[in-house]
Scaffold this motif. Sequence first.
Motif, mmCIF file in Angstrom:
data_model
loop_
_atom_site.group_PDB
_atom_site.id
_atom_site.type_symbol
_atom_site.label_atom_id
_atom_site.label_comp_id
_atom_site.label_asym_id
_atom_site.label_seq_id
_atom_site.Cartn_x
_atom_site.Cartn_y
_atom_site.Cartn_z
ATOM 1 N N ILE A 154 -37.071 33.864 -30.375
ATOM 2 C CA ILE A 154 -36.611 33.350 -31.366
ATOM 3 C C ILE A 154 -37.422 32.222 -31.790
ATOM 4 N N GLU A 155 -37.897 31.416 -31.013
ATOM 5 C CA GLU A 155 -39.004 30.258 -31.551
ATOM 6 C C GLU A 155 -39.889 31.175 -32.656
ATOM 7 N N ALA A 156 -40.556 31.926 -32.162
ATOM 8 C CA ALA A 156 -41.501 32.778 -32.951
ATOM 9 C C ALA A 156 -40.837 33.289 -34.280
ATOM 10 N N GLU A 164 -41.942 31.937 -37.908
ATOM 11 C CA GLU A 164 -42.426 33.203 -38.813
ATOM 12 C C GLU A 164 -41.792 32.821 -40.282
ATOM 13 N N LEU A 165 -40.524 32.361 -39.980
ATOM 14 C CA LEU A 165 -39.593 32.034 -41.291
ATOM 15 C C LEU A 165 -39.847 30.703 -41.940
ATOM 16 N N GLY A 166 -40.753 29.725 -41.206
ATOM 17 C CA GLY A 166 -40.994 28.631 -41.774
ATOM 18 C C GLY A 166 -39.832 27.636 -41.648
ATOM 19 N N ILE A 167 -39.114 27.936 -40.606
ATOM 20 C CA ILE A 167 -37.860 26.986 -40.223
ATOM 21 C C ILE A 167 -38.410 26.144 -39.214
ATOM 22 N N THR A 168 -38.090 24.680 -39.239
ATOM 23 C CA THR A 168 -38.377 23.660 -38.309
ATOM 24 C C THR A 168 -36.725 23.225 -38.173
ATOM 25 N N LEU A 169 -36.420 23.192 -36.748
ATOM 26 C CA LEU A 169 -34.925 22.712 -36.477
ATOM 27 C C LEU A 169 -34.868 21.143 -36.620
ATOM 28 N N SER A 209 -13.427 21.692 -51.253
ATOM 29 C CA SER A 209 -13.157 22.387 -52.655
ATOM 30 C C SER A 209 -11.988 22.115 -53.251
ATOM 31 N N THR A 210 -11.934 22.193 -54.521
ATOM 32 C CA THR A 210 -10.808 22.119 -55.195
ATOM 33 C C THR A 210 -9.882 23.126 -54.973
ATOM 34 N N ALA A 211 -8.485 23.158 -55.415
ATOM 35 C CA ALA A 211 -7.417 24.041 -55.462
ATOM 36 C C ALA A 211 -7.887 24.986 -55.972
ATOM 37 N N GLU A 212 -8.590 25.187 -57.125
ATOM 38 C CA GLU A 212 -8.974 26.314 -58.030
ATOM 39 C C GLU A 212 -10.079 26.962 -57.389
ATOM 40 N N PHE A 213 -10.857 26.593 -56.639
ATOM 41 C CA PHE A 213 -12.079 27.095 -56.296
ATOM 42 C C PHE A 213 -11.748 28.146 -55.201
ATOM 43 N N THR A 214 -12.374 29.461 -55.408
ATOM 44 C CA THR A 214 -12.093 30.572 -54.422
ATOM 45 C C THR A 214 -13.243 31.407 -53.924
ATOM 46 N N ASP A 215 -14.405 30.558 -54.115
ATOM 47 C CA ASP A 215 -15.673 31.342 -53.274
ATOM 48 C C ASP A 215 -15.981 30.807 -52.115
ATOM 49 N N GLN A 216 -15.192 30.115 -51.355
ATOM 50 C CA GLN A 216 -15.611 29.858 -50.026
ATOM 51 C C GLN A 216 -16.361 30.623 -49.273
ATOM 52 N N PRO A 217 -16.106 31.993 -49.265
ATOM 53 C CA PRO A 217 -16.885 33.162 -48.479
ATOM 54 C C PRO A 217 -18.372 33.090 -48.882
ATOM 55 N N LYS A 218 -18.493 32.945 -50.247
ATOM 56 C CA LYS A 218 -20.049 32.858 -50.741
ATOM 57 C C LYS A 218 -20.726 31.502 -50.482
ATOM 58 N N VAL A 219 -19.728 30.416 -50.332
ATOM 59 C CA VAL A 219 -20.576 29.266 -49.714
ATOM 60 C C VAL A 219 -21.003 29.501 -48.438
ATOM 61 N N VAL A 220 -20.242 29.726 -47.453
ATOM 62 C CA VAL A 220 -20.332 29.916 -45.923
ATOM 63 C C VAL A 220 -21.266 31.249 -45.581
ATOM 64 N N ASN A 221 -21.737 31.995 -46.704
ATOM 65 C CA ASN A 221 -22.628 32.990 -46.536
ATOM 66 C C ASN A 221 -24.215 32.210 -46.032
ATOM 67 N N GLY A 222 -24.194 30.950 -46.618
ATOM 68 C CA GLY A 222 -25.348 30.083 -46.693
ATOM 69 C C GLY A 222 -25.924 30.169 -45.092
ATOM 70 N N CYS A 223 -24.581 29.895 -44.181
ATOM 71 C CA CYS A 223 -24.797 29.756 -42.822
ATOM 72 C C CYS A 223 -25.048 31.391 -42.039
ATOM 73 N N SER A 224 -24.088 32.206 -42.557
ATOM 74 C CA SER A 224 -24.128 33.535 -42.074
ATOM 75 C C SER A 224 -25.252 34.139 -42.363
ATOM 76 N N ASP A 225 -25.909 34.092 -43.609
ATOM 77 C CA ASP A 225 -27.290 34.647 -43.853
ATOM 78 C C ASP A 225 -28.335 33.964 -42.897
ATOM 79 N N LEU A 226 -28.434 32.928 -42.557
ATOM 80 C CA LEU A 226 -29.315 32.140 -41.624
ATOM 81 C C LEU A 226 -29.199 32.835 -40.183
#
Length: 152
Positions: free
Chosen positions: A4-6, A10-15, A99-116
């Motif tokens: 995982i460190e490798a 490879e992804l250029g990620i520093t924790l 988020s505001t009461a009208e905002f409904t794209d929470q899943p798209k936001v959390v995808n930033g973590c899921s994709d990682l």
Amino acid sequence: MSRIEARLAELGITLPEAPAPAANYVPYVRSGQHLFVSGQISNGPEGLIVGKLGAGMDVVEGALAARFCGLALIAQAKAALGDLDRVKRVVKLVGFVNSTAEFTDQPKVVNGCSDLMVEVFGDAGRHARSAVSAASLPLGVAVEIEAIFEVE
């Protein structure tokens, strides 16, 4: 170097350093084969990422904030386990989006973590998940995410 460190290199990620708790709780608890990581807030290299989705902050900015939460979650797992190869699976993420009461794209936001998680851990990074709205979050941050890992 572990697998995982490798992969991170490879992804250029520093924790980042694993953040210290800001109140009366611990950053993680291990129970049997599971590691429960407390909610990690959106904190990037320039500091806290504050804002409200749907009121001046867009999905792309929110997803980046969620990615920084994910980096902190992985940093906490490393602090707990010493070796990220001991993570067998990302079991579940719970994401809170300021988020505001009208905002409904929470899943798209959390995808930033899921994709990682999938980038770093491959198929073992695929997980169950909740993505919910919050009227506000600590310190005005945009996103907070907690995680459960299966570990050896």
